[in-house]
Scaffold this motif. Structure first.
Motif, PDB file in Angstrom:
ATOM      1  N   LEU A 235     -21.838  25.801 -32.324  1.00 18.12           N
ATOM      2  CA  LEU A 235     -23.049  25.060 -31.974  1.00 18.12           C
ATOM      3  C   LEU A 235     -23.688  25.653 -30.721  1.00 18.12           C
ATOM      4  CD1 LEU A 235     -21.972  21.346 -32.592  1.00 18.12           C
ATOM      5  CD2 LEU A 235     -23.616  22.684 -33.917  1.00 18.12           C
ATOM      6  N   ARG A 236     -22.835  26.074 -29.800  1.00 23.73           N
ATOM      7  CA  ARG A 236     -23.344  26.705 -28.582  1.00 23.73           C
ATOM      8  C   ARG A 236     -23.939  28.074 -28.886  1.00 23.73           C
ATOM      9  NH1 ARG A 236     -19.036  26.448 -25.848  1.00 23.73           N
ATOM     10  NH2 ARG A 236     -18.255  28.568 -26.191  1.00 23.73           N
ATOM     11  N   ASN A 237     -23.274  28.847 -29.732  1.00 24.62           N
ATOM     12  CA  ASN A 237     -23.731  30.213 -30.019  1.00 24.62           C
ATOM     13  C   ASN A 237     -24.970  30.236 -30.921  1.00 24.62           C
ATOM     14  OD1 ASN A 237     -21.593  31.234 -28.522  1.00 24.62           O
ATOM     15  ND2 ASN A 237     -20.254  31.447 -30.307  1.00 24.62           N
ATOM     16  N   LEU A 238     -24.982  29.367 -31.917  1.00 27.94           N
ATOM     17  CA  LEU A 238     -26.047  29.420 -32.918  1.00 27.94           C
ATOM     18  C   LEU A 238     -27.280  28.610 -32.527  1.00 27.94           C
ATOM     19  CD1 LEU A 238     -23.855  29.029 -36.139  1.00 27.94           C
ATOM     20  CD2 LEU A 238     -24.984  31.121 -35.354  1.00 27.94           C
ATOM     21  N   LYS A 239     -27.079  27.496 -31.844  1.00 24.36           N
ATOM     22  CA  LYS A 239     -28.204  26.594 -31.569  1.00 24.36           C
ATOM     23  C   LYS A 239     -28.357  26.246 -30.093  1.00 24.36           C
ATOM     24  CE  LYS A 239     -30.435  25.421 -34.305  1.00 24.36           C
ATOM     25  NZ  LYS A 239     -31.546  26.093 -34.992  1.00 24.36           N
ATOM     26  N   ASN A 247     -22.728  13.948 -25.106  1.00 19.92           N
ATOM     27  CA  ASN A 247     -22.842  13.900 -26.572  1.00 19.92           C
ATOM     28  C   ASN A 247     -21.515  13.985 -27.314  1.00 19.92           C
ATOM     29  OD1 ASN A 247     -22.128  16.671 -26.359  1.00 19.92           O
ATOM     30  ND2 ASN A 247     -24.302  17.217 -26.165  1.00 19.92           N
ATOM     31  N   GLU A 248     -20.409  14.028 -26.589  1.00 21.56           N
ATOM     32  CA  GLU A 248     -19.123  14.275 -27.236  1.00 21.56           C
ATOM     33  C   GLU A 248     -18.762  13.174 -28.236  1.00 21.56           C
ATOM     34  OE1 GLU A 248     -14.788  15.998 -25.940  1.00 21.56           O
ATOM     35  OE2 GLU A 248     -15.675  14.419 -24.711  1.00 21.56           O
ATOM     36  N   GLU A 249     -19.110  11.947 -27.927  1.00 23.37           N
ATOM     37  CA  GLU A 249     -18.804  10.853 -28.861  1.00 23.37           C
ATOM     38  C   GLU A 249     -19.513  11.075 -30.198  1.00 23.37           C
ATOM     39  OE1 GLU A 249     -19.088   5.954 -29.117  1.00 23.37           O
ATOM     40  OE2 GLU A 249     -19.559   7.014 -27.248  1.00 23.37           O
ATOM     41  N   PHE A 418     -29.272  20.425 -25.154  1.00 17.61           N
ATOM     42  CA  PHE A 418     -29.652  21.815 -25.322  1.00 17.61           C
ATOM     43  C   PHE A 418     -29.800  22.526 -23.980  1.00 17.61           C
ATOM     44  CE2 PHE A 418     -30.750  19.617 -29.158  1.00 17.61           C
ATOM     45  CZ  PHE A 418     -30.318  20.489 -30.158  1.00 17.61           C
ATOM     46  N   LEU A 419     -29.201  21.924 -22.953  1.00 19.52           N
ATOM     47  CA  LEU A 419     -29.083  22.558 -21.646  1.00 19.52           C
ATOM     48  C   LEU A 419     -27.618  22.870 -21.399  1.00 19.52           C
ATOM     49  CD1 LEU A 419     -31.300  20.074 -19.563  1.00 19.52           C
ATOM     50  CD2 LEU A 419     -32.021  22.225 -20.610  1.00 19.52           C
ATOM     51  N   SER A 445     -30.783   9.453 -29.531  1.00 24.02           N
ATOM     52  CA  SER A 445     -29.852   8.521 -30.182  1.00 24.02           C
ATOM     53  C   SER A 445     -28.421   9.039 -30.190  1.00 24.02           C
ATOM     54  CB  SER A 445     -30.315   8.244 -31.613  1.00 24.02           C
ATOM     55  OG  SER A 445     -30.419   9.452 -32.356  1.00 24.02           O
ATOM     56  N   GLY A 446     -28.229  10.361 -30.044  1.00 22.66           N
ATOM     57  CA  GLY A 446     -26.879  10.920 -30.019  1.00 22.66           C
ATOM     58  C   GLY A 446     -26.383  11.230 -28.622  1.00 22.66           C
ATOM     59  N   GLU A 447     -27.099  10.754 -27.595  1.00 23.10           N
ATOM     60  CA  GLU A 447     -26.743  11.057 -26.206  1.00 23.10           C
ATOM     61  C   GLU A 447     -26.473   9.779 -25.425  1.00 23.10           C
ATOM     62  OE1 GLU A 447     -29.326  15.139 -25.613  1.00 23.10           O
ATOM     63  OE2 GLU A 447     -30.348  13.218 -25.312  1.00 23.10           O
ATOM     64  N   SER A 448     -25.633   9.897 -24.398  1.00 29.07           N
ATOM     65  CA  SER A 448     -25.228   8.718 -23.639  1.00 29.07           C
ATOM     66  C   SER A 448     -24.921   9.102 -22.193  1.00 29.07           C
ATOM     67  CB  SER A 448     -23.990   8.082 -24.272  1.00 29.07           C
ATOM     68  OG  SER A 448     -23.484   7.035 -23.460  1.00 29.07           O
ATOM     69  N   LEU A 449     -25.148   8.150 -21.288  1.00 31.01           N
ATOM     70  CA  LEU A 449     -24.754   8.325 -19.886  1.00 31.01           C
ATOM     71  C   LEU A 449     -23.706   7.305 -19.454  1.00 31.01           C
ATOM     72  CD1 LEU A 449     -28.196   8.841 -18.077  1.00 31.01           C
ATOM     73  CD2 LEU A 449     -26.538  10.584 -18.694  1.00 31.01           C
ATOM     74  N   GLY A 450     -23.438   6.333 -20.297  1.00 28.79           N
ATOM     75  CA  GLY A 450     -22.656   5.186 -19.860  1.00 28.79           C
ATOM     76  C   GLY A 450     -21.170   5.404 -19.720  1.00 28.79           C
TER      77      GLY A 450
END
Length: 469
Positions: A235-239, A247-249, A418-419, A445-450
């Motif tokens: 995912l890191r290499n291609l996109k 986003n790990e969850e 994507f950073l 929707s796929g990201e979180s800070l909590g």
């Protein structure tokens, strides 16, 4: 150019500006610190004299397109091209309409190896003080962000706000920070640009951190840990998609689904299309498209009560402008009595240049957008002037420092992932720094800070926002 050479002012006690500061010797017993004083919006400010090289009066600046609003242009200083910064605009201080022939008061300051021209209202004199008299800054001492204030000092019946000029131009770290080990900072030729790759130790920053998962936990699907690691790497290499606490969850949940869909032995991502298919559910609703009435209603319900006269919003990654204008319409509905300002940032110069010219398809113009659109002579629909005045599109990379005022809302869907993880740290730190105490952050929707941080999390319908605890 009406110019005064200021290079040797530190050693020349006979200079007339210096003499003004020494008239009242009873007020200062031992002078071990000298500062150049000036005014902004009727208030007294100062800069360490060791960072001031010259004073000048000039107004013939060469405009440079696609720079930040407070950059007036560049100036040829005896063969050296230097950027010119209007300190009033940098601090969001209202100024009279500038006449093209007007002459500006300017300080030439030195930060590291680079010179900058700083435009102010009026330059007063040089004042000598005891450094021990400098008091810590307090928000009440100025209409500017406290991080730019080195301290305050009272002298000769004036209360001077002493600016931290290194922090203003370095954007993130100052000379005081260097004493704490945060000294590996490179200053770009654009004011305030901090190259994220040059920041040595994010663990030293006092901001909320986003930690990369060095050893991702094993997913519950019947696939090996190695398959999961390969997916993260590809995912890191291609996109250029970076897995972290943000986003790990979502990644783990999606990996379980992907493993079930593909079966044992077919989990790895071989092509860019595989990566696109894997990330297809990641994108938030109506990302890059015109908002449906259902989604607009969901955002409306998510927005908290706010009776402020002005609502300030930061929208990094604004794309072609559809999201910024859609958000402006919802905000206008939600806060009809407030003045709304959206700072929309994008690194795609073509997109950000064309955004103000955005046309609206008939299907959207006749939907919930209808009260906020107008029809052009050509028959195409566009947003009315009230909505256009809300959004300020700027060419800017959110991983670099920006001089935004304190904001009520950060609307940043699907961009953090994507950073690089290091850049995620920087941007989340900026969110923390620029968000008001009652402000909210809306991510993808796929990201979180909590999770495991100092951010609170609240879900309204299908959407979630984050706030300071």
């Amino acid at each position: 150019m009406e110019n005064t050479d200021y290079t040797d002012l530190q050693q020349n006690d006979n200079y007339d500006l210096m003499q003004d500061s020494m008239d009242d010797k009873d007020n200062v017993s031992v002078v071990d610190y000298k500062m150049v004083t000036f005014s902004l919006a009727g208030k007294d400010y100062a800069i360490d004299i060791m960072q001031v090289k010259e004073i000048a009066k000039t107004g013939r600046f060469t405009y440079v397109p696609n720079t930040l609003p407070f950059v007036l242009g560049v100036y040829n200083l005896r063969g050296e091209i230097i950027p010119i910064i209007d300190l009033r605009l940098f601090f969001n201080i209202d100024i009279p309409t500038r006449d093209d022939n007007s002459v500006e008061n300017m300080l030439i300051v030195s930060v590291g190896d680079q010179l900058f021209g700083v435009v102010v209202d009026a330059i007063d004199k040089v004042v000598g003080i005891q450094k021990s008299k400098i008091q810590p800054p307090h928000p009440l001492f100025g209409d500017i962000n406290i991080k730019y204030i080195y301290g305050v000092v009272e002298c000769q019946d004036h209360l001077y706000i002493l600016l931290d000029i290194e922090r203003i131009f370095n954007g993130r770290f100052s000379a005081k920070d260097k004493d704490n080990g945060m000294d590996n900072v490179y200053v770009n030729s654009s004011v305030g640009d901090v190259m994220p790759g040059q920041i040595k130790a994010q663990s030293q920053a006092p901001k909320a951190e986003v930690k990369e998962a060095a050893k991702p936990a094993a997913p519950k699907a019947n696939a090996s840990d190695q398959d999961y690691k390969f997916v993260v790497e590809e995912l890191r290499n291609l996109k250029k998609f970076y897995v972290s606490d943000i986003n790990e969850e979502w990644i783990k949940t999606r990996f379980n689904q992907w493993s079930s869909e593909k079966g044992v032995g077919n989990v790895q991502l071989q092509t860019e299309k595989d990566a696109d298919d894997f990330l297809a559910p990641f994108w938030s609703n109506c990302n890059g498209t015109w908002w449906t009435k259902q989604y607009a209603d969901e955002v409306y319900k998510l927005l908290p009560e706010n009776n402020a006269k002005q609502i300030v919003v930061w929208n990094p990654g604004c794309g072609k402008g559809i999201e910024s204008y859609s958000l402006a319409c919802v905000l206008k509905m939600r806060y009809p009595g407030s003045k709304i300002r959206i700072y929309a940032h994008e690194i795609d110069l073509l997109n950000v240049s064309n955004a103000p010219l955005l046309s609206i398809p008939d299907s959207a113009a006749n939907d919930w957008y209808a009260p906020y659109v107008t029809r052009k002579v050509s028959g195409e629909y566009t947003f009315n002037q009230e909505i256009k005045d809300i959004v300020m599109f700027e060419y800017h990379d959110c991983t670099n420092s920006t001089s935004l005022p304190m904001v009520d809302i950060v609307f940043a869907r699907d961009i953090l992932s994507f950073l690089s993880v290091e850049s995620q740290n920087i941007v989340v730190g900026d969110f923390d720094e620029k968000l008001k105490g009652n402000g909210i952050i809306i991510l993808g929707s796929g990201e979180s800070l909590g999770k495991g941080s100092n951010w609170g999390e609240k879900t309204v319908g299908s959407l979630t926002y984050f706030n300071k605890q």
